[in-house]
Design a protein around this motif. Structure first.
Motif, PDB file in Angstrom:
ATOM      1  N   ALA A  27      12.210  70.779 -14.707  1.00 28.22           N
ATOM      2  CA  ALA A  27      11.204  71.370 -15.509  1.00 28.22           C
ATOM      3  C   ALA A  27      11.705  72.413 -16.415  1.00 28.22           C
ATOM      4  O   ALA A  27      11.293  72.374 -17.674  1.00 28.22           O
ATOM      5  CB  ALA A  27      10.349  71.821 -14.792  1.00 28.22           C
TER       6      ALA A  27
ATOM      7  N   ASP B  80      10.774  69.403 -10.449  1.00 30.52           N
ATOM      8  CA  ASP B  80      10.792  70.655 -10.348  1.00 30.52           C
ATOM      9  C   ASP B  80      12.310  71.273 -10.993  1.00 30.52           C
ATOM     10  O   ASP B  80      12.318  72.144 -11.650  1.00 30.52           O
ATOM     11  CB  ASP B  80      10.396  71.359  -8.974  1.00 30.52           C
ATOM     12  CG  ASP B  80       9.167  71.414  -8.819  1.00 30.52           C
ATOM     13  OD1 ASP B  80       8.309  71.193  -9.632  1.00 30.52           O
ATOM     14  OD2 ASP B  80       8.525  71.632  -7.586  1.00 30.52           O
ATOM     15  N   GLN B  81      13.057  70.361 -10.460  1.00 28.66           N
ATOM     16  CA  GLN B  81      14.550  70.979 -11.003  1.00 28.66           C
ATOM     17  C   GLN B  81      14.897  70.665 -12.296  1.00 28.66           C
ATOM     18  O   GLN B  81      15.827  71.046 -13.050  1.00 28.66           O
ATOM     19  CB  GLN B  81      15.574  69.997 -10.047  1.00 28.66           C
ATOM     20  CG  GLN B  81      15.664  70.375  -8.721  1.00 28.66           C
ATOM     21  CD  GLN B  81      16.335  69.400  -7.855  1.00 28.66           C
ATOM     22  OE1 GLN B  81      17.738  69.387  -8.101  1.00 28.66           O
ATOM     23  NE2 GLN B  81      15.898  68.647  -6.903  1.00 28.66           N
TER      24      GLN B  81
ATOM     25  N   LYS C  79       7.546  65.457  -7.567  1.00 22.42           N
ATOM     26  CA  LYS C  79       7.459  66.753  -7.801  1.00 22.42           C
ATOM     27  C   LYS C  79       8.650  67.549  -7.552  1.00 22.42           C
ATOM     28  O   LYS C  79       9.593  68.407  -8.196  1.00 22.42           O
ATOM     29  CB  LYS C  79       6.278  67.474  -7.018  1.00 22.42           C
ATOM     30  CG  LYS C  79       6.110  69.072  -7.072  1.00 22.42           C
ATOM     31  CD  LYS C  79       4.967  69.467  -6.293  1.00 22.42           C
ATOM     32  CE  LYS C  79       4.851  70.849  -6.501  1.00 22.42           C
ATOM     33  NZ  LYS C  79       6.271  71.853  -6.212  1.00 22.42           N
ATOM     34  N   ASP C  80       9.232  67.196  -6.082  1.00 24.81           N
ATOM     35  CA  ASP C  80      10.844  67.620  -5.824  1.00 24.81           C
ATOM     36  C   ASP C  80      11.670  67.614  -6.693  1.00 24.81           C
ATOM     37  O   ASP C  80      12.714  68.597  -6.981  1.00 24.81           O
ATOM     38  CB  ASP C  80      11.141  67.089  -4.715  1.00 24.81           C
ATOM     39  CG  ASP C  80      10.693  67.411  -3.312  1.00 24.81           C
ATOM     40  OD1 ASP C  80       9.597  68.411  -3.548  1.00 24.81           O
ATOM     41  OD2 ASP C  80      10.829  66.937  -2.275  1.00 24.81           O
TER      42      ASP C  80
END
Lengths: 240, 304
Positions: free
Chosen positions: B127, B124-125, B120-121
């Motif tokens: 996305a 997210d960048q 996720k971490d």
């Protein structure tokens, strides 16, 4: 004072995108000048203009005393260029590479014969003189590339990320070669991603989004940004 | 099955057609949950070792295992339980960011949603660019996507071959921050790099050169073994300084180190003695200070 490179408002646009945004700086003769910036900051575009390979959109610049609009062929004769990615023909031997590059710059056969012998002795790579470059260890290749890039005694040598991946001793031998030529008056213009490398330069500039955001000696930049290392300077400048 | 795994390498050797040993009797034990760095220049054998662990290359001699699985016998189990990021960008350039991720999830028999918390971490960048083709991403973004794809099946071991080579300092820092967070999730990570300054970001490192391990330990343990008195010296003429220091009576080694030269000595010498020697050689702007060795000083000492 006469400069090896002087740029004033140098700009390059690709359509609506401004890759290099009015950069102004001077490089002194015999200086080791580091040209830093993140991926996509505009370093390569700026360097291509200084090499006479790309016509600026605006601004002016002289390289080795020649104009980047009108005298691009002159510039190419008076600079040397070395990149980590490509500098030597892998399917030729060191001797053949020396003859090839020297020939391009107009060296006579007798000059090339003497020069290749000299260079190979100076580098201490007699054992590899007749080995194909692809089979030579990386450190030797880089030292050879550098020697070839300065064989025609250019006023300025451009080094594009020259020392990636080599062992720490070879890397330092490479920097000693740079110190030596700078000491003899050649100007060295070097780009790198590795900030410890920046600390070897007399002065460095840091590009962010097409502009030069900082320019000074590594010592002064560290003071200015209250940073321990050039890496910290870089991060402070480029991280919002 | 536990979610962490150790890596064991015993006397592994490998040579190629030219008969030069790429790996010469390499032994290493990497503890479960460790962030372990394999540090050495190009041609040291880093890629060969990682490829053996990834079961893409057979060792000529020696044994190696991950989580108890043998690289020869249990290669199928290993392949489905490790994440591997090769040195060259190896994702599908013509697929978009999200297509690549779904593709790798599918071939490992899982779904992106299933282990999404792990990536996720990082994702997210990425996305905002999920519809962009992988081939059109910047260097740093490519590395992040490759890391996501290597993690999507929740591997127990992560093998990363030079993930930060050619990446700018900002992306490099972000990448190491991510590795730190993965460590907190218990994944055993072996990462190779030619850049000595990255050693300090690892729990332990192995220094490798010409197929041999020069030393193994925490960065501090390795630095503590450096025994020579070490000084940082600078004057107004660095090139002449290097040559003059080489002929000083008590010199062990002289290496340029950015703005300074690192001078190691065969015995302790008062800085005043060095200063008067340099003054006799007409140097100006002297600056001499005792310094702590770095991992590069230690590496070079082991090379000579």
């Amino acid at each position: 004072m006469e400069y090896a490179i002087s740029a004033n408002g140098l700009t390059k646009k690709f359509g609506a995108f401004t890759a290099v945004n009015a950069i102004t700086f001077n490089v002194k003769k015999g200086e080791i000048f580091g040209f830093l910036g993140a991926n996509g900051a505009g370093k390569t575009t700026a360097m291509r203009m200084l090499n006479g390979l790309s016509r600026p959109t605006a601004g002016e610049a002289q390289v080795a005393g020649y104009d980047v609009y009108r005298e691009t062929e002159r510039i190419k004769q008076h600079i040397g260029y070395m990149s980590q990615k490509f500098s030597l023909y892998e399917d030729l031997t060191p001797k053949e590479n020396i003859h090839f590059y020297g020939g391009i710059y107009g060296g006579s056969l007798s000059f090339l014969k003497q020069k290749s012998k000299e260079l190979i002795t100076e580098l201490g790579m007699e054992a590899y003189a007749n080995t194909l470059v692809k089979n030579i260890p990386l450190g030797w290749k880089q030292k050879l590339s550098f020697s070839i890039a300065i064989m025609h005694q250019p006023a300025i040598v451009f080094l594009d990320e020259p020392t990636g991946g080599v062992d720490p001793i070879t890397r330092r031998q490479f920097w000693e070669m740079i110190y030596k030529v700078a000491n003899e008056g050649m100007t060295v213009f070097v780009t790198t991603h590795y900030m410890d490398e920046a600390e070897y330069c007399d002065r460095v500039s840091i590009m962010v989004d097409g502009r030069i955001e900082a320019l000074d000696s590594p010592g002064n930049l560290k003071k200015q940004f209250k940073a321990e290392t050039m890496n910290d300077v870089f991060l402070k400048l480029t991280r919002p | 099955m536990n979610n962490t795994a150790n890596i064991s390498i015993k006397e592994v050797s490998k040579s190629y057609q030219d008969n030069i040993a790429a790996l010469d009797q390499v032994s290493l034990e990497i503890t479960a949950g460790e962030l372990f760095g394999l540090i050495g220049p190009d041609g040291a054998g880093k890629t060969s070792l990682i490829r053996i662990l990834a079961t893409l290359l057979l060792p000529d001699e020696g044994v190696a295992s991950l989580n108890g699985w043998d690289v020869r016998k249990d290669y199928r189990t290993i392949r489905s339980n490790i994440g591997y990021m090769p040195g060259r960008f190896s994702l599908y350039q013509d697929l978009s960011v999200e297509e690549n991720l779904h593709f790798f999830a599918t071939i490992f028999g899982t779904k992106v949603e299933e282990n999404y918390d792990l990536i996720k971490d990082i994702y997210d960048q990425l996305a905002p660019f999920k519809k962009r083709r992988a081939g059109n991403l910047s260097g740093g973004m490519k590395q992040k996507l490759a890391l996501c794809c290597a993690l999507i099946h929740k591997p127990v071991v992560l093998l990363l071959d030079e993930p930060t080579t050619g990446v700018d300092p900002v992306s490099r820092k972000e990448f190491w921050d991510m590795l730190g967070r993965l460590k907190a999730k218990g994944i055993t990570t072996l990462v190779s790099t030619p850049y000595m300054d990255e050693a300090s970001l690892c729990d332990r490192v192995a220094l490798i050169q010409k197929g041999r391990i020069l030393d193994v330990g925490s960065p501090n343990e390795i630095i503590d073994k450096y025994k020579h008195p070490l000084l940082a010296v600078r004057t107004d003429d660095m090139y002449r300084l290097i040559n003059d220091l080489r002929t000083f009576d008590f010199t062990h080694t002289v290496f340029p180190f950015g703005e300074y030269v690192h001078l190691s000595l065969i015995q302790t010498v008062w800085p005043e003695v060095i200063a008067s020697y340099l003054l006799s050689k007409e140097h100006t702007g002297l600056d001499i200070q005792a310094v702590k060795p770095t991992i590069e000083d230690a590496f070079m000492e082991l090379m000579i």
